[in-house]
Design a protein around this motif. Structure first.
Motif, mmCIF file in Angstrom:
data_model
loop_
_atom_site.group_PDB
_atom_site.id
_atom_site.type_symbol
_atom_site.label_atom_id
_atom_site.label_comp_id
_atom_site.label_asym_id
_atom_site.label_seq_id
_atom_site.Cartn_x
_atom_site.Cartn_y
_atom_site.Cartn_z
ATOM 1 N N ARG A 10 0.838 -1.130 0.085
ATOM 2 C CA ARG A 10 -0.008 -0.141 0.080
ATOM 3 C C ARG A 10 0.882 1.218 0.000
ATOM 4 N N GLU A 11 2.024 1.212 0.839
ATOM 5 C CA GLU A 11 2.747 2.444 1.101
ATOM 6 C C GLU A 11 3.435 2.567 -0.418
ATOM 7 N N LEU A 12 3.798 1.340 -1.189
ATOM 8 C CA LEU A 12 4.498 1.586 -2.424
ATOM 9 C C LEU A 12 3.680 2.224 -3.337
ATOM 10 N N GLY A 13 2.302 1.717 -3.145
ATOM 11 C CA GLY A 13 1.411 2.491 -4.064
ATOM 12 C C GLY A 13 1.113 4.223 -4.139
ATOM 13 N N LEU A 14 1.359 4.350 -2.800
ATOM 14 C CA LEU A 14 1.571 6.014 -2.336
ATOM 15 C C LEU A 14 2.647 6.612 -2.975
ATOM 16 N N ILE A 15 3.727 5.777 -3.079
ATOM 17 C CA ILE A 15 4.981 6.353 -3.563
ATOM 18 C C ILE A 15 4.838 6.207 -5.019
ATOM 19 N N ASP A 16 4.337 5.358 -5.683
ATOM 20 C CA ASP A 16 4.138 5.529 -6.965
ATOM 21 C C ASP A 16 3.237 6.613 -7.583
ATOM 22 N N GLY A 17 2.246 7.062 -6.918
ATOM 23 C CA GLY A 17 1.394 8.084 -7.084
ATOM 24 C C GLY A 17 1.935 9.359 -6.768
ATOM 25 N N LEU A 18 3.180 9.683 -6.240
ATOM 26 C CA LEU A 18 3.520 10.858 -5.728
ATOM 27 C C LEU A 18 4.009 11.607 -7.191
ATOM 28 N N THR A 19 3.772 13.064 -7.263
ATOM 29 C CA THR A 19 3.849 13.858 -8.385
ATOM 30 C C THR A 19 5.320 14.010 -8.575
ATOM 31 N N PHE A 20 6.291 14.396 -7.974
ATOM 32 C CA PHE A 20 7.743 14.532 -8.354
ATOM 33 C C PHE A 20 8.508 13.571 -7.785
ATOM 34 N N VAL A 21 8.210 12.471 -7.587
ATOM 35 C CA VAL A 21 9.279 11.377 -7.394
ATOM 36 C C VAL A 21 10.122 10.854 -8.460
ATOM 37 N N ASP A 22 11.354 10.968 -8.163
ATOM 38 C CA ASP A 22 12.234 10.022 -9.337
ATOM 39 C C ASP A 22 11.636 8.704 -9.436
ATOM 40 N N PRO A 23 11.404 8.475 -10.717
ATOM 41 C CA PRO A 23 10.955 7.076 -11.127
ATOM 42 C C PRO A 23 11.867 5.987 -10.730
ATOM 43 N N SER A 24 13.123 6.243 -10.656
ATOM 44 C CA SER A 24 14.200 5.204 -10.226
ATOM 45 C C SER A 24 13.849 4.708 -8.883
ATOM 46 N N TYR A 25 13.247 5.500 -7.896
ATOM 47 C CA TYR A 25 13.031 5.220 -6.487
ATOM 48 C C TYR A 25 12.192 4.087 -6.441
ATOM 49 N N PHE A 26 11.088 4.152 -7.182
ATOM 50 C CA PHE A 26 10.012 3.167 -7.104
ATOM 51 C C PHE A 26 10.559 1.707 -7.715
ATOM 52 N N GLY A 27 11.264 1.860 -8.776
ATOM 53 C CA GLY A 27 11.930 0.536 -9.301
ATOM 54 C C GLY A 27 12.873 -0.048 -8.255
ATOM 55 N N ARG A 28 13.267 0.404 -7.588
ATOM 56 C CA ARG A 28 14.123 -0.254 -6.406
ATOM 57 C C ARG A 28 13.494 -1.175 -5.675
ATOM 58 N N PHE A 29 12.240 -0.944 -5.488
ATOM 59 C CA PHE A 29 11.817 -1.897 -4.493
ATOM 60 C C PHE A 29 11.599 -3.385 -5.070
ATOM 61 N N SER A 30 11.779 -4.234 -4.237
ATOM 62 C CA SER A 30 11.407 -5.706 -4.310
ATOM 63 C C SER A 30 11.142 -6.490 -3.312
ATOM 64 N N SER A 31 10.186 -7.594 -3.525
ATOM 65 C CA SER A 31 9.645 -8.299 -2.195
ATOM 66 C C SER A 31 10.740 -9.215 -1.689
ATOM 67 N N LYS A 32 11.637 -9.541 -2.422
ATOM 68 C CA LYS A 32 12.613 -10.464 -1.684
ATOM 69 C C LYS A 32 12.119 -11.660 -0.713
ATOM 70 N N GLY A 33 10.874 -12.185 -1.143
ATOM 71 C CA GLY A 33 10.439 -13.195 -0.488
ATOM 72 C C GLY A 33 9.671 -12.597 0.817
ATOM 73 N N LYS A 34 9.429 -11.278 1.037
ATOM 74 C CA LYS A 34 8.766 -10.909 2.199
ATOM 75 C C LYS A 34 7.251 -10.727 1.667
ATOM 76 N N GLU A 35 6.395 -11.641 2.588
ATOM 77 C CA GLU A 35 4.748 -11.666 2.204
ATOM 78 C C GLU A 35 4.393 -10.200 2.687
ATOM 79 N N ASN A 36 3.801 -9.451 1.822
ATOM 80 C CA ASN A 36 3.157 -7.925 2.162
ATOM 81 C C ASN A 36 3.998 -6.965 2.183
#
Length: 82
Positions: A10-36
């Motif tokens: 949910r918080e990742l969705g908030l970051i994806d919806g930010l107006t002026f965020v660097d798009p590379s920040y969103f792309g760094r996130f991964s689940s790495k086997g962590k549920e939710n």
């Protein structure tokens, strides 16, 4: 200083919806086997930049979205405090 940031989808969705965020920040996130949860690594300057984007959007919205952005900002701020 590098900081590992762990947030919910949910918080990742908030970051994806930010107006002026660097798009590379969103792309760094991964689940790495962590549920939710997803995680990414930032240096202090990048994390502060992301927090500024969150604060800016929070200042221009209201209601539930504003509360969620404020909560996310507060959590990230605690991650970089000495």
């Amino acid at each position: 200083m590098r900081v590992v940031v762990t947030i919910t989808f949910r918080e990742l969705g908030l970051i994806d919806g930010l107006t002026f965020v660097d798009p590379s920040y969103f792309g760094r996130f991964s689940s790495k086997g962590k549920e939710n949860f997803v995680e990414a690594e930032f240096d202090r300057d990048e994390l502060e930049d992301l927090m500024e984007c969150i604060a800016s959007d929070s200042n221009h919205t209201s209601g539930k979205r504003q509360r969620e952005l404020d909560d996310l900002y507060d959590r990230l701020e605690r991650m970089i405090e000495p």
